[in-house]
Scaffold this active site. Sequence first.
Site, PDB file in Angstrom:
ATOM      1  N   GLY A   1       0.832  -1.198   0.000  1.00  0.00           N
ATOM      2  CA  GLY A   1       0.000   0.000   0.000  1.00  0.00           C
ATOM      3  C   GLY A   1       0.865   1.245   0.000  1.00  0.00           C
ATOM      4  N   PHE A   2       0.231   2.398  -0.131  1.00  0.00           N
ATOM      5  CA  PHE A   2       1.002   3.627   0.022  1.00  0.00           C
ATOM      6  C   PHE A   2       0.214   4.636   0.837  1.00  0.00           C
ATOM      7  CE2 PHE A   2      -0.914   5.229  -4.036  1.00  0.00           C
ATOM      8  CZ  PHE A   2      -1.117   4.039  -4.704  1.00  0.00           C
TER       9      PHE A   2
ATOM     10  N   ALA B   1      -5.049   7.959 -10.184  1.00  0.00           N
ATOM     11  CA  ALA B   1      -4.785   9.086 -11.078  1.00  0.00           C
ATOM     12  C   ALA B   1      -6.072   9.826 -11.451  1.00  0.00           C
ATOM     13  CB  ALA B   1      -4.082   8.575 -12.335  1.00  0.00           C
TER      14      ALA B   1
ATOM     15  N   ASP C   1      -3.149  12.368  -4.157  1.00  0.00           N
ATOM     16  CA  ASP C   1      -2.811  11.370  -3.143  1.00  0.00           C
ATOM     17  C   ASP C   1      -2.666  11.964  -1.746  1.00  0.00           C
ATOM     18  OD1 ASP C   1      -2.835   9.451  -5.084  1.00  0.00           O
ATOM     19  OD2 ASP C   1      -0.684   9.029  -5.053  1.00  0.00           O
TER      20      ASP C   1
ATOM     21  N   HIS D   1     -23.757  -5.519 -30.969  1.00  0.00           N
ATOM     22  CA  HIS D   1     -23.435  -6.947 -30.857  1.00  0.00           C
ATOM     23  C   HIS D   1     -22.385  -7.295 -31.898  1.00  0.00           C
ATOM     24  CE1 HIS D   1     -23.955 -11.264 -30.351  1.00  0.00           C
ATOM     25  NE2 HIS D   1     -23.988 -11.354 -31.679  1.00  0.00           N
TER      26      HIS D   1
HETATM   27  C1  LIG Z   1       3.314   1.736  -9.230  1.00  0.00           C
HETATM   28  C2  LIG Z   1       2.065   2.549  -9.274  1.00  0.00           C
HETATM   29  C3  LIG Z   1       1.069   2.203 -10.167  1.00  0.00           C
HETATM   30  C4  LIG Z   1      -0.108   2.947 -10.240  1.00  0.00           C
HETATM   31  N1  LIG Z   1      -1.070   2.577 -11.136  1.00  0.00           N
HETATM   32  C5  LIG Z   1      -2.186   3.315 -11.240  1.00  0.00           C
HETATM   33  C6  LIG Z   1      -3.197   2.973 -12.181  1.00  0.00           C
HETATM   34  O1  LIG Z   1      -3.099   1.993 -12.926  1.00  0.00           O
HETATM   35  N2  LIG Z   1      -4.305   3.758 -12.245  1.00  0.00           N
HETATM   36  C7  LIG Z   1      -4.467   4.837 -11.441  1.00  0.00           C
HETATM   37  O2  LIG Z   1      -5.485   5.506 -11.551  1.00  0.00           O
HETATM   38  N3  LIG Z   1      -3.521   5.188 -10.539  1.00  0.00           N
HETATM   39  C8  LIG Z   1      -2.398   4.458 -10.406  1.00  0.00           C
HETATM   40  N4  LIG Z   1      -1.442   4.802  -9.484  1.00  0.00           N
HETATM   41  C9  LIG Z   1      -1.710   5.937  -8.593  1.00  0.00           C
HETATM   42  C10 LIG Z   1      -1.445   7.255  -9.284  1.00  0.00           C
HETATM   43  O3  LIG Z   1      -0.149   7.258  -9.852  1.00  0.00           O
HETATM   44  C11 LIG Z   1      -1.574   8.371  -8.271  1.00  0.00           C
HETATM   45  O4  LIG Z   1      -2.823   8.271  -7.613  1.00  0.00           O
HETATM   46  C12 LIG Z   1      -1.502   9.747  -8.925  1.00  0.00           C
HETATM   47  O5  LIG Z   1      -0.290   9.896  -9.614  1.00  0.00           O
HETATM   48  C13 LIG Z   1      -1.655  10.813  -7.865  1.00  0.00           C
HETATM   49  O6  LIG Z   1      -1.457  12.070  -8.446  1.00  0.00           O
HETATM   50  P1  LIG Z   1      -0.865  13.251  -7.570  1.00  0.00           P
HETATM   51  O7  LIG Z   1      -0.866  14.449  -8.477  1.00  0.00           O
HETATM   52  O8  LIG Z   1      -1.575  13.333  -6.285  1.00  0.00           O
HETATM   53  O9  LIG Z   1       0.625  12.810  -7.205  1.00  0.00           O
HETATM   54  P2  LIG Z   1       1.861  12.520  -8.128  1.00  0.00           P
HETATM   55  O10 LIG Z   1       1.450  12.020  -9.479  1.00  0.00           O
HETATM   56  O11 LIG Z   1       2.766  11.689  -7.305  1.00  0.00           O
HETATM   57  O12 LIG Z   1       2.477  13.941  -8.348  1.00  0.00           O
HETATM   58  C14 LIG Z   1       3.125  14.646  -7.333  1.00  0.00           C
HETATM   59  C15 LIG Z   1       4.246  15.449  -7.972  1.00  0.00           C
HETATM   60  O13 LIG Z   1       4.780  16.325  -6.996  1.00  0.00           O
HETATM   61  C16 LIG Z   1       6.188  16.316  -7.119  1.00  0.00           C
HETATM   62  N5  LIG Z   1       6.738  16.753  -5.821  1.00  0.00           N
HETATM   63  C17 LIG Z   1       6.859  16.047  -4.684  1.00  0.00           C
HETATM   64  N6  LIG Z   1       7.422  16.795  -3.726  1.00  0.00           N
HETATM   65  C18 LIG Z   1       7.639  18.004  -4.260  1.00  0.00           C
HETATM   66  C19 LIG Z   1       8.190  19.207  -3.769  1.00  0.00           C
HETATM   67  N7  LIG Z   1       8.625  19.320  -2.513  1.00  0.00           N
HETATM   68  N8  LIG Z   1       8.271  20.260  -4.602  1.00  0.00           N
HETATM   69  C20 LIG Z   1       7.809  20.162  -5.871  1.00  0.00           C
HETATM   70  N9  LIG Z   1       7.289  19.059  -6.392  1.00  0.00           N
HETATM   71  C21 LIG Z   1       7.195  17.996  -5.608  1.00  0.00           C
HETATM   72  C22 LIG Z   1       6.511  14.889  -7.485  1.00  0.00           C
HETATM   73  O14 LIG Z   1       7.773  14.805  -8.089  1.00  0.00           O
HETATM   74  C23 LIG Z   1       5.384  14.561  -8.456  1.00  0.00           C
HETATM   75  O15 LIG Z   1       5.702  14.911  -9.772  1.00  0.00           O
HETATM   76  C24 LIG Z   1      -0.270   4.077  -9.403  1.00  0.00           C
HETATM   77  C25 LIG Z   1       0.745   4.443  -8.513  1.00  0.00           C
HETATM   78  C26 LIG Z   1       1.882   3.687  -8.446  1.00  0.00           C
HETATM   79  C27 LIG Z   1       2.963   4.098  -7.475  1.00  0.00           C
END
Ligand SMILES: Cc1cc2nc3c(=O)[nH]c(=O)nc-3n(C[C@H](O)[C@H](O)[C@H](O)COP(=O)(O)OP(=O)(O)OC[C@H]3O[C@@H](n4cnc5c(N)ncnc54)[C@H](O)[C@@H]3O)c2cc1C
Length: 236
Positions: free
Chosen positions: A41-42, A90, A82, A215
């Site tokens: 999990g994360f 995503a 997240d 179909h």
């Molecule tokens: C292995 C894996 C597989 C996945 N598969 C799927 C899937 O099939 N379908 C799906 O819907 N979701 C999937 N997910 C989940 C999905 O990737 C996340 O839910 C989504 O990317 C969340 O988006 P976010 O914008 O919250 O975070 P993120 O996409 O993590 O973006 C956060 C950004 O902030 C940047 N950042 C962090 N700290 C700082 C800072 N201090 N200053 C500036 N920038 C910073 C990071 O570099 C990153 O680019 C998967 C995740 C993982 C790990």
Amino acid sequence: MTSTKVESIDDSGDKVKVTVSPADGGDSKVLETDKVMQAIGFKPRTEGFGLEAAGVELTDRGAIEIDGRGRTNVDGVYAIGDVTAKLMLAHTAEAQGIVAAETIADAETMEIEYDFIPRATYCHPQIASMGYTEEQAKERGHEIKVAKFPFAANGKAAGLGETVGFVKVIADAEHNEIIGAHMIGPDVTELLPVLNLAQRWDLTADEVSRSIFAHPTLGESVKEAVHGIAGHMINF
Ligand SMILES: Cc1cc2nc3c(=O)[nH]c(=O)nc-3n(C[C@H](O)[C@H](O)[C@H](O)COP(=O)(O)OP(=O)(O)OC[C@H]3O[C@@H](n4cnc5c(N)ncnc54)[C@H](O)[C@@H]3O)c2cc1C
């Protein structure tokens, strides 16, 4: 059964060395293997951004507390994705971004119904769902109707040679509104949009069953399940 704790994974050599020990104590041992697949999990990472200093409220899980539009408890501070730990996917993050941006712009918007965010698992066969399970629906006070159509009775699935699985639809019995769907089978993640669309706009199974599905398609399995709620299935 005693559970096992993974202490370390060393993939620096030709083989992967995994050190494990019994969770309730005892000697550790090293397992040697070709590959390791991790399924863990994360959790949201919210430390180090000055949220505490700004007075932004966090949940017990360390996620940023938001309302249905991405607003935190601090005026002008929004959170999406997240870090909110709603459903860490995503498409959740994207939908939250749109609603938050519309809220900031004081434009018309629609709050996200987190219970109905589509969930997709890309295993084989695929697993997909949205909304409530039967138990969850009952807990929320719904009288339910359930219909389940097997891919074994779907022409496209037979043609693909992938007849394992089913489409199950759960509806509120009063008006046959679709409140849950659970599927396993070929490309079932592709079948989620029609169900999400129906749920979002309060379409009843009777209304959806009046749509004509091409179909042969896997989508016909959704049609059959929905017919099962509205009256009876046609091909099962
Ligand atoms: C292995 C894996 C597989 C996945 N598969 C799927 C899937 O099939 N379908 C799906 O819907 N979701 C999937 N997910 C989940 C999905 O990737 C996340 O839910 C989504 O990317 C969340 O988006 P976010 O914008 O919250 O975070 P993120 O996409 O993590 O973006 C956060 C950004 O902030 C940047 N950042 C962090 N700290 C700082 C800072 N201090 N200053 C500036 N920038 C910073 C990071 O570099 C990153 O680019 C998967 C995740 C993982 C790990």
